[in-house]
Design an enzyme around this catalytic site. Structure first.
Site, mmCIF file in Angstrom:
data_model
loop_
_atom_site.group_PDB
_atom_site.id
_atom_site.type_symbol
_atom_site.label_atom_id
_atom_site.label_comp_id
_atom_site.label_asym_id
_atom_site.label_seq_id
_atom_site.Cartn_x
_atom_site.Cartn_y
_atom_site.Cartn_z
ATOM 1 N N ASP A 17 2.340 1.750 3.382
ATOM 2 C CA ASP A 17 3.259 0.746 3.952
ATOM 3 C C ASP A 17 4.686 1.248 3.783
ATOM 4 O O ASP A 17 5.590 0.856 4.517
ATOM 5 C CB ASP A 17 3.161 -0.597 3.217
ATOM 6 C CG ASP A 17 1.804 -1.259 3.364
ATOM 7 O OD1 ASP A 17 1.061 -0.883 4.291
ATOM 8 O OD2 ASP A 17 1.497 -2.157 2.548
ATOM 9 N N LYS A 33 -14.729 -8.856 -0.288
ATOM 10 C CA LYS A 33 -14.727 -9.362 1.091
ATOM 11 C C LYS A 33 -16.120 -9.111 1.655
ATOM 12 O O LYS A 33 -16.672 -8.033 1.431
ATOM 13 C CB LYS A 33 -13.662 -8.620 1.914
ATOM 14 C CG LYS A 33 -13.478 -9.182 3.312
ATOM 15 C CD LYS A 33 -12.331 -8.500 4.042
ATOM 16 C CE LYS A 33 -12.149 -9.119 5.412
ATOM 17 N NZ LYS A 33 -11.124 -8.433 6.202
ATOM 18 N N HIS A 86 0.874 -1.167 0.000
ATOM 19 C CA HIS A 86 0.000 0.000 0.000
ATOM 20 C C HIS A 86 0.917 1.223 0.000
ATOM 21 O O HIS A 86 2.015 1.159 0.565
ATOM 22 C CB HIS A 86 -0.828 0.092 1.277
ATOM 23 C CG HIS A 86 -1.735 -1.066 1.522
ATOM 24 N ND1 HIS A 86 -1.345 -2.200 2.167
ATOM 25 C CD2 HIS A 86 -3.042 -1.243 1.215
ATOM 26 C CE1 HIS A 86 -2.355 -3.032 2.243
ATOM 27 N NE2 HIS A 86 -3.404 -2.486 1.674
ATOM 28 N N ASP A 131 -1.320 -13.290 1.216
ATOM 29 C CA ASP A 131 -1.860 -12.172 1.994
ATOM 30 C C ASP A 131 -2.272 -12.716 3.345
ATOM 31 O O ASP A 131 -3.452 -12.985 3.593
ATOM 32 C CB ASP A 131 -3.049 -11.532 1.277
ATOM 33 C CG ASP A 131 -3.544 -10.316 2.051
ATOM 34 O OD1 ASP A 131 -2.815 -9.867 2.953
ATOM 35 O OD2 ASP A 131 -4.652 -9.841 1.775
ATOM 36 N N HIS A 153 -11.447 -14.597 2.353
ATOM 37 C CA HIS A 153 -12.666 -13.797 2.218
ATOM 38 C C HIS A 153 -13.845 -14.626 1.721
ATOM 39 O O HIS A 153 -14.962 -14.486 2.242
ATOM 40 C CB HIS A 153 -12.407 -12.600 1.292
ATOM 41 C CG HIS A 153 -11.365 -11.662 1.833
ATOM 42 N ND1 HIS A 153 -10.907 -10.579 1.136
ATOM 43 C CD2 HIS A 153 -10.710 -11.651 3.036
ATOM 44 C CE1 HIS A 153 -10.002 -9.928 1.868
ATOM 45 N NE2 HIS A 153 -9.866 -10.571 3.018
ATOM 46 N N ASP A 175 -4.938 -13.706 -3.744
ATOM 47 C CA ASP A 175 -4.465 -13.616 -2.360
ATOM 48 C C ASP A 175 -4.640 -14.982 -1.702
ATOM 49 O O ASP A 175 -5.771 -15.417 -1.426
ATOM 50 C CB ASP A 175 -5.260 -12.562 -1.573
ATOM 51 C CG ASP A 175 -4.726 -11.152 -1.792
ATOM 52 O OD1 ASP A 175 -3.744 -10.992 -2.553
ATOM 53 O OD2 ASP A 175 -5.277 -10.213 -1.187
#
Ligand code: GLT
Ligand code: MN
Ligand code: MN
Length: 386
Positions: free
Chosen positions: A56, A182, A53, A286, A219, A244
């Site tokens: 990050d 999600k 991100h 992830d 998710h 992910d």
């Protein structure tokens, strides 16, 4: 054996191994790791790249000068360790300004700020070499529907994505978008909760060809759905742009467990699907180490994700080459060239001959397809006795 190499395209988010173990009820249990240190450690373990991100790497309140210094140091670390950044994304969920949504906020100023932040983050991602840009709408949803009209939220989401597709084209960037569905957490109900919802939404975008999926194991599992089927549907639609990988107990809070930690059979079929498909993209983990762990546990977690993937990849070979499994599969898929010819595609003649045909319905119902044996053989492959 099971040694991760660049060709396997294993990646981790900076936020994954960098997770300090905070949860809603407890403070961090580990200290923060610097991005350059993460790059070094992951490269030593055999990973291919890292994803990030914007925040990050670059703090949300960094000056332009600080940003440039941080980015250039990070680029140096990437090149020193031969690591790539195939995917980037925006943090549109941590800052209090996004508490009631980013692209779906009812406050037009928040939506505009989310666009500005995302354009800057896209520039950063492209500068680092990213080819895929992920949109995880963690705050795009609601707790109460009294004020939020979901139709408006979905419309604003569409307008923002259309805007950003145009931005990417205007800049001449070679970048595709991947939506990450999600069902809930951190909002009670998140818009576009599943792979199927995201696929339906993508078809309504101005540049739907630029937008695909980044499905996450945890998710779909949180929603009680089959991740294997979700990935298959994304593949079938030509929309698996990224993935992910992690693990999750059904109906729990978002656990982001080590890949293969919980549902080994589903993990096996995901690896089988990916390895046998045309998907050539990153295998992104992830997930994060358990909150109980120290830094050593973090690297054990990272090694475990990659090692389990490679073990499962080997099990796919075992499965495919097992003579009994081959025979069981052949028996299961009963084909009949003459009748398939009639039912594969429509003509008025084939419709007529199907209508005229008589089927032995009772015999069809009596046939045992052999799934118990096939499944047991699969379990035996996974348990290592075949
Ligand atoms: C966050 C979320 C993940 C998303 C990341 C990308 S951030 O950790 O839980 O599933 O992929 O925004
Ligand atoms: Mn998750
Ligand atoms: Mn994710």
């Amino acid at each position: 054996m099971y040694e991760p190499k660049a060709e396997h395209k294993f990646t981790f988010g900076l936020w994954t191994v960098g997770n300090p173990g905070r949860d809603p009820f407890g403070e961090p249990t580990r200290s923060k790791l610097a991005p350059a240190y993460i790059v070094k450690k992951l490269s030593e373990l055999g990973a291919w790249g890292v994803n990030l991100h914007d925040n990050d790497l670059v703090p949300i309140d960094a000056s332009a000068g600080e940003r440039d210094r941080i980015v250039s140091e990070f680029k140096e670390a990437l090149s020193d360790h031969g690591m790539v950044v195939p995917m980037a994304t925006t943090n549109l969920f941590s800052d209090p300004s996004f508490k009631d949504g980013a692209f779906t906020s009812a406050d037009a100023r928040v939506r505009a700020y989310a666009l500005q932040k995302t354009m800057n983050a896209i520039d950063l991602g492209v500068e680092l070499g990213a080819k895929t840009y992920v949109f995880w709408g963690g705050r795009e949803g609601s707790e109460v529907d009294a004020s939020n009209n979901p139709l408006e939220g979905i419309k604003w989401f569409r307008e923002c994505l259309n805007f950003l597709c145009e931005y990417v084209k205007d800049q001449g960037y070679d970048l595709k978008f991947a939506l990450e569905p999600k069902p809930n957490e951190p909002r009670a109900d998140i818009y576009l909760p599943t792979v199927g919802s995201a696929l339906g939404f993508i078809a309504t975008l101005d540049h739907s060809e630029m937008v695909g999926l980044n499905p996450e194991f945890a998710h779909e599992t949180m929603a009680g759905l089959s991740f294997v089927h979700g990935v298959a549907q994304a593949l079938d639609a030509g929309k698996l742009f990224h993935i992910d990988l992690n693990d999750q107990k059904m109906s729990r809070f978002d656990q982001d467990l080590r890949f293969g930690a919980e549902n080994q059979k589903a993990a096996f079929f995901v690896v089988k699907l990916l390895e046998e498909s045309a998907y050539g993209g990153p295998r992104h983990f992830d997930a994060h180490a358990l909150r109980t762990e120290d830094e050593a546990g973090v690297w054990e977690f990272a090694k475990g994700c990659m090692r389990t993937y490679l073990i499962l990849k080997e099990k796919v070979e075992v499965f495919n080459n097992d003579p009994e499994i081959k025979a069981a599969l052949e028996a299961y898929k009963l084909s009949d060239a003459e009748i398939e010819n009639l039912s594969k595609s429509y003509s008025s003649a084939s419709a007529q001959s199907l209508k005229n045909r008589s089927f032995d319905r009772e015999a069809l119902g009596r046939r045992g397809p052999g799934l118990e044996r096939l499944d047991q053989l699969t379990v035996e492959v996974l348990l290592g006795v075949r």
